[in-house]
Design a protein around this motif. Structure first.
Motif, mmCIF file in Angstrom:
data_model
loop_
_atom_site.group_PDB
_atom_site.id
_atom_site.type_symbol
_atom_site.label_atom_id
_atom_site.label_comp_id
_atom_site.label_asym_id
_atom_site.label_seq_id
_atom_site.Cartn_x
_atom_site.Cartn_y
_atom_site.Cartn_z
ATOM 1 N N PRO A 31 11.900 40.783 -36.922
ATOM 2 C CA PRO A 31 10.910 41.432 -37.777
ATOM 3 C C PRO A 31 10.507 40.523 -38.932
ATOM 4 C CG PRO A 31 13.087 42.189 -38.364
ATOM 5 C CD PRO A 31 13.250 41.198 -37.214
ATOM 6 N N VAL A 32 9.351 40.766 -39.456
ATOM 7 C CA VAL A 32 8.924 40.209 -40.734
ATOM 8 C C VAL A 32 8.715 41.423 -41.625
ATOM 9 C CG1 VAL A 32 7.932 38.117 -39.766
ATOM 10 C CG2 VAL A 32 6.480 40.111 -40.051
ATOM 11 N N PRO A 33 8.692 41.283 -42.935
ATOM 12 C CA PRO A 33 8.593 42.474 -43.779
ATOM 13 C C PRO A 33 7.459 43.417 -43.351
ATOM 14 C CG PRO A 33 9.018 40.558 -45.115
ATOM 15 C CD PRO A 33 8.765 40.064 -43.706
ATOM 16 N N LYS A 34 7.831 44.613 -42.931
ATOM 17 C CA LYS A 34 6.913 45.682 -42.532
ATOM 18 C C LYS A 34 6.033 45.338 -41.345
ATOM 19 C CE LYS A 34 6.497 47.531 -47.189
ATOM 20 N NZ LYS A 34 5.575 47.884 -48.234
ATOM 21 N N GLY A 35 6.375 44.377 -40.522
ATOM 22 C CA GLY A 35 5.487 44.074 -39.412
ATOM 23 C C GLY A 35 6.056 43.086 -38.417
ATOM 24 N N SER A 36 5.164 42.318 -37.791
ATOM 25 C CA SER A 36 5.541 41.348 -36.777
ATOM 26 C C SER A 36 4.510 40.226 -36.759
ATOM 27 C CB SER A 36 5.590 42.012 -35.397
ATOM 28 O OG SER A 36 4.295 42.417 -35.000
ATOM 29 N N ILE A 37 4.845 39.166 -36.067
ATOM 30 C CA ILE A 37 3.884 38.102 -35.775
ATOM 31 C C ILE A 37 3.811 38.047 -34.262
ATOM 32 C CG2 ILE A 37 3.364 35.648 -35.932
ATOM 33 C CD1 ILE A 37 5.050 35.621 -38.519
ATOM 34 N N HIS A 38 2.596 38.132 -33.722
ATOM 35 C CA HIS A 38 2.463 38.174 -32.271
ATOM 36 C C HIS A 38 1.136 37.569 -31.819
ATOM 37 C CE1 HIS A 38 0.946 42.050 -33.867
ATOM 38 N NE2 HIS A 38 -0.043 41.817 -33.038
ATOM 39 N N ARG A 39 1.093 37.267 -30.537
ATOM 40 C CA ARG A 39 -0.134 36.836 -29.883
ATOM 41 C C ARG A 39 -0.689 38.075 -29.197
ATOM 42 N NH1 ARG A 39 0.038 31.701 -25.832
ATOM 43 N NH2 ARG A 39 -2.098 31.819 -25.091
ATOM 44 N N LEU A 40 -1.985 38.237 -29.236
ATOM 45 C CA LEU A 40 -2.639 39.443 -28.732
ATOM 46 C C LEU A 40 -3.744 39.050 -27.763
ATOM 47 C CD1 LEU A 40 -3.197 42.567 -29.122
ATOM 48 C CD2 LEU A 40 -4.775 41.877 -30.927
ATOM 49 N N GLN A 41 -3.828 39.744 -26.629
ATOM 50 C CA GLN A 41 -4.920 39.551 -25.666
ATOM 51 C C GLN A 41 -5.579 40.898 -25.415
ATOM 52 O OE1 GLN A 41 -3.229 37.949 -22.062
ATOM 53 N NE2 GLN A 41 -3.388 35.854 -22.803
ATOM 54 N N THR A 46 -12.748 46.363 -24.367
ATOM 55 C CA THR A 46 -11.727 47.111 -25.104
ATOM 56 C C THR A 46 -12.306 47.593 -26.431
ATOM 57 O OG1 THR A 46 -9.946 45.811 -24.125
ATOM 58 C CG2 THR A 46 -9.431 46.998 -26.159
ATOM 59 N N VAL A 47 -12.018 48.839 -26.772
ATOM 60 C CA VAL A 47 -12.443 49.397 -28.055
ATOM 61 C C VAL A 47 -11.185 49.699 -28.869
ATOM 62 C CG1 VAL A 47 -13.616 51.316 -29.205
ATOM 63 C CG2 VAL A 47 -14.521 50.410 -27.058
ATOM 64 N N ILE A 48 -11.131 49.136 -30.063
ATOM 65 C CA ILE A 48 -10.010 49.399 -30.968
ATOM 66 C C ILE A 48 -10.444 50.546 -31.876
ATOM 67 C CG2 ILE A 48 -8.491 48.451 -32.732
ATOM 68 C CD1 ILE A 48 -9.308 45.645 -31.605
ATOM 69 N N PRO A 49 -9.754 51.682 -31.830
ATOM 70 C CA PRO A 49 -10.174 52.825 -32.638
ATOM 71 C C PRO A 49 -9.959 52.596 -34.131
ATOM 72 C CG PRO A 49 -8.105 53.301 -31.524
ATOM 73 C CD PRO A 49 -8.567 51.955 -31.035
ATOM 74 N N VAL A 50 -10.541 53.471 -34.922
ATOM 75 C CA VAL A 50 -10.335 53.441 -36.369
ATOM 76 C C VAL A 50 -8.831 53.523 -36.633
ATOM 77 C CG1 VAL A 50 -10.743 54.688 -38.516
ATOM 78 C CG2 VAL A 50 -12.580 54.497 -36.816
ATOM 79 N N HIS A 51 -8.337 52.662 -37.530
ATOM 80 C CA HIS A 51 -6.906 52.612 -37.796
ATOM 81 C C HIS A 51 -6.639 51.910 -39.125
ATOM 82 C CE1 HIS A 51 -7.804 48.658 -36.149
ATOM 83 N NE2 HIS A 51 -6.676 48.222 -36.704
ATOM 84 N N TYR A 52 -5.371 51.910 -39.526
ATOM 85 C CA TYR A 52 -4.945 51.104 -40.661
ATOM 86 C C TYR A 52 -3.536 50.611 -40.372
ATOM 87 C CZ TYR A 52 -1.725 54.555 -42.575
ATOM 88 O OH TYR A 52 -0.655 55.396 -42.746
ATOM 89 N N HIS A 53 -3.103 49.609 -41.132
ATOM 90 C CA HIS A 53 -1.765 49.043 -40.991
ATOM 91 C C HIS A 53 -1.008 49.217 -42.304
ATOM 92 C CE1 HIS A 53 -2.824 47.165 -37.187
ATOM 93 N NE2 HIS A 53 -3.938 46.753 -37.747
ATOM 94 N N PRO A 54 0.299 49.450 -42.250
ATOM 95 C CA PRO A 54 1.078 49.630 -43.469
ATOM 96 C C PRO A 54 1.348 48.322 -44.216
ATOM 97 C CG PRO A 54 2.503 49.738 -41.560
ATOM 98 C CD PRO A 54 1.089 49.652 -41.046
ATOM 99 N N CYS A 55 0.948 47.203 -43.622
ATOM 100 C CA CYS A 55 1.154 45.905 -44.272
ATOM 101 C C CYS A 55 -0.128 45.075 -44.123
ATOM 102 C CB CYS A 55 2.334 45.177 -43.634
ATOM 103 S SG CYS A 55 2.157 44.944 -41.860
ATOM 104 N N ASP A 56 -0.178 43.952 -44.828
ATOM 105 C CA ASP A 56 -1.332 43.069 -44.723
ATOM 106 C C ASP A 56 -1.476 42.580 -43.280
ATOM 107 O OD1 ASP A 56 -1.696 43.289 -47.463
ATOM 108 O OD2 ASP A 56 -0.726 41.370 -47.910
#
Length: 102
Positions: A31-41, A46-56
């Motif tokens: 883990p990293v503080p409150k999140g992760s570091i990842h590769r995304l495909q 693809t539609v990403i719905p309205v959202h928010y993240h608890p970290c930057d």
């Protein structure tokens, strides 16, 4: 962690991200503080719905094109979204791949 680690991204296992069909994640550092570091495909369409993240959120686009509410992002684009910022709909126009830190 007191040791150097290496990830062969060509040999590791990608995981289907069920909340957003057509999306795969490859964890790079957790883990990293409150999140992760990842590769995304994400596949085109693809539609990403309205959202928010608890970290930057930090995103660097490796391939493809994604349309955010304010910008069409192509390979080489970097963006930052502060924690708890509402992200509006995003549309993957061309198969998209990025590095993300959440």
């Amino acid at each position: 962690m007191n040791k150097q680690t290496f990830v062969d991204t060509e040999a590791e296992t990608w995981f289907e991200f069920q909340p957003v069909p057509g999306t795969k994640l490859l964890p790079l550092a957790e883990p990293v503080p409150k999140g992760s570091i990842h590769r995304l495909q994400m596949i085109a369409g693809t539609v990403i719905p309205v959202h928010y993240h608890p970290c930057d959120e930090y995103v660097f686009v490796l391939k493809g094109t994604i349309q955010t509410a304010v910008c069409e992002c192509k390979a080489g684009t970097f963006w930052f979204t502060p924690a708890h910022t509402l992200s509006l709909l995003q549309f993957v126009l061309v198969r998209w791949e990025s590095l993300r830190r959440l």
